[in-house]
Design an enzyme around this catalytic site. Structure first.
Site, mmCIF file in Angstrom:
data_model
loop_
_atom_site.group_PDB
_atom_site.id
_atom_site.type_symbol
_atom_site.label_atom_id
_atom_site.label_comp_id
_atom_site.label_asym_id
_atom_site.label_seq_id
_atom_site.Cartn_x
_atom_site.Cartn_y
_atom_site.Cartn_z
ATOM 1 N N ARG A 110 10.736 7.036 -1.136
ATOM 2 C CA ARG A 110 10.177 7.039 0.216
ATOM 3 C C ARG A 110 11.179 7.572 1.249
ATOM 4 O O ARG A 110 10.823 8.318 2.146
ATOM 5 C CB ARG A 110 9.749 5.626 0.628
ATOM 6 C CG ARG A 110 8.633 5.018 -0.193
ATOM 7 C CD ARG A 110 8.208 3.672 0.375
ATOM 8 N NE ARG A 110 7.459 3.843 1.602
ATOM 9 C CZ ARG A 110 6.126 3.907 1.657
ATOM 10 N NH1 ARG A 110 5.402 3.846 0.549
ATOM 11 N NH2 ARG A 110 5.526 4.048 2.810
ATOM 12 N N TYR A 218 8.038 4.632 -12.873
ATOM 13 C CA TYR A 218 8.107 6.093 -12.905
ATOM 14 C C TYR A 218 9.463 6.567 -12.373
ATOM 15 O O TYR A 218 10.118 5.866 -11.607
ATOM 16 C CB TYR A 218 6.968 6.729 -12.107
ATOM 17 C CG TYR A 218 6.787 6.239 -10.688
ATOM 18 C CD1 TYR A 218 7.503 6.794 -9.627
ATOM 19 C CD2 TYR A 218 5.869 5.226 -10.392
ATOM 20 C CE1 TYR A 218 7.313 6.365 -8.323
ATOM 21 C CE2 TYR A 218 5.678 4.787 -9.096
ATOM 22 C CZ TYR A 218 6.395 5.355 -8.066
ATOM 23 O OH TYR A 218 6.212 4.922 -6.777
ATOM 24 N N ASP A 295 -1.406 3.338 8.832
ATOM 25 C CA ASP A 295 -1.635 1.907 8.640
ATOM 26 C C ASP A 295 -2.088 1.202 9.911
ATOM 27 O O ASP A 295 -2.677 0.115 9.839
ATOM 28 C CB ASP A 295 -0.364 1.234 8.128
ATOM 29 C CG ASP A 295 -0.149 1.447 6.642
ATOM 30 O OD1 ASP A 295 -1.051 1.987 5.979
ATOM 31 O OD2 ASP A 295 0.929 1.079 6.130
#
Length: 392
Positions: A110, A218, A295
């Site tokens: 991120r 991952y 969001d």
């Protein structure tokens, strides 16, 4: 003493959605000021899955070459039964997927994505970035929107975009609703790739689904790190405990998992956890000269991997519609809401359904495993609505 600055377009919130929107609006020729409450631009968390719908946005913003430098391009998304360890199904991310959706499926850290966005914003003369700006008041005063901050600064803006997250201050202009607690807790962390021995390909996104729990794994950051997220439903939450989601609960919930799941959970960082929330979809995101994004508009649970992706789709739509409507912000916001609200709301409700399906037990688990095991890896009938371009 309050100091007031006049500005055209003001974005509240400097996360992935806010940054991308600043770039998109600037590309449409609009000067942008972005306020971030934190003293620095940072992303808390670890791995991020970015579907082709969002990669197309990043490509249009000219950021794909930078993304390629830090990303991993998985070959498949693999579903495994967390209890038995059996393979259930996969989604092939190979050439047919990329051709169908016009972009690859990408996983990355991120903070790496935020850094790419931040560098691009700093290089754009139409974008002003300000840190340490905790917004305390937003008022639509008709001809302008008044935004006041805890440090005594204030802004009179022609238009405001609230990109300030699930606990959005700007959202209060439209709704007095509260976040909805799922009762699930997430533990996240990364480790050097060599520390993460797995029995499936390191090029895959691997999802282990089980009763009241799941584990996802991952590689990120050019394959140098392995990202692991363990999510479980808290019994202490159901019992009304004030504190819930402890490491002891984590271990107890995953104790029924197969050996590889237990091994993955044992390696995860225990120092911090995140309780997961969303909100019910809104009927509207816009009032006057103010609109919501990401969001702040449509917080969703993580099961579709679409929180950041939908914010990026929002950003693309904002820039495109500002290009069409110029400084007629009310018209641009109305068109943006009309275009984006249905899909983002569907993502919110579908994410809840997917969470129930992943975490089911009993006959539900048996049926899910049967359906999953019956499909082929190149069956994209359930992802077209999410990944295909609008109108395709």
């Amino acid at each position: 003493m309050t100091t007031t600055e006049r500005t055209e377009l003001l974005i509240v919130g400097g996360g992935i959605g806010g940054m991308a929107t600043a770039l998109s609006a600037a590309r449409a020729g609009r000067p942008v000021r972005l306020l971030e409450r934190a003293p620095a631009f940072t992303e808390i968390g670890a791995g991020l899955q970015v579907g082709p719908n969002a990669i197309r946005v990043l490509t249009n913003l000219g950021l794909y070459p930078r993304i390629k430098e830090v990303a991993v391009f998985p070959e498949r998304g693999v579903f495994m039964d967390a209890v038995t360890g059996k393979y259930l199904t996969a989604l092939d991310f190979g050439p047919a997927f990329r051709e169908r959706y016009g972009a690859p499926y990408v996983v990355l850290h991120r903070s790496d994505l935020l850094d790419v966005l931040l560098d691009a914003c700093r290089d754009n003369d139409l974008i002003t970035l300000e840190n340490g700006k905790e917004v305390t008041e937003v008022r639509d005063e008709g001809r302008t929107v008044r935004v006041e901050c805890a440090d005594g600064s204030a802004y009179d803006a022609d238009a405001v975009i609230g990109a300030d997250g699930i606990n959005s201050r700007v959202r209060k202009l439209l709704s007095d609703d509260e976040p909805v607690t799922s009762g699930y807790v997430a533990y996240r962390g990364t480790m050097p790739m060599g520390s993460a021995a797995v029995d499936v390909s390191g090029d895959d996104v691997v999802l282990w689904v089980g009763p009241g729990m799941h584990l996802i794994q991952y590689p990120i950051r050019r394959g140098e790190l392995y990202n692991t997220v363990a999510v479980f439903h808290s019994d202490a939450y159901e019992q009304g405990a004030a504190e819930w989601g402890s490491p002891a609960e984590l271990d107890a919930r995953f104790s029924t998992g197969c050996e590889e799941v237990r091994r993955g959970v044992a390696l995860i960082d225990r120092s911090r956890h995140w309780k997961t929330y969303d909100r019910d979809p809104l009927d509207r995101w816009t009032t006057g000269r103010v609109t919501l994004l990401g969001d702040a508009a449509h917080p969703m649970l993580q099961y579709l991997g679409q929180g950041a992706c939908q914010a990026l789709e929002d950003a693309e739509a904002v820039g495109r519609l500002l290009g069409e409507h110029g400084d007629n912000y009310a018209k641009a916001w109305t068109a943006y809401e009309h275009e984006r609200l249905p899909k983002a709301s569907l993502c919110q409700t579908t994410a809840r359904t997917w969470g129930e399906m992943w975490h089911t037990d009993g006959i539900g688990r048996t049926l899910r495993n049967h359906v999953f095991s019956s499909r082929s890896a190149d069956d994209y009938s359930h992802t077209d609505w999410l990944y295909l371009p609008v109108g395709a």
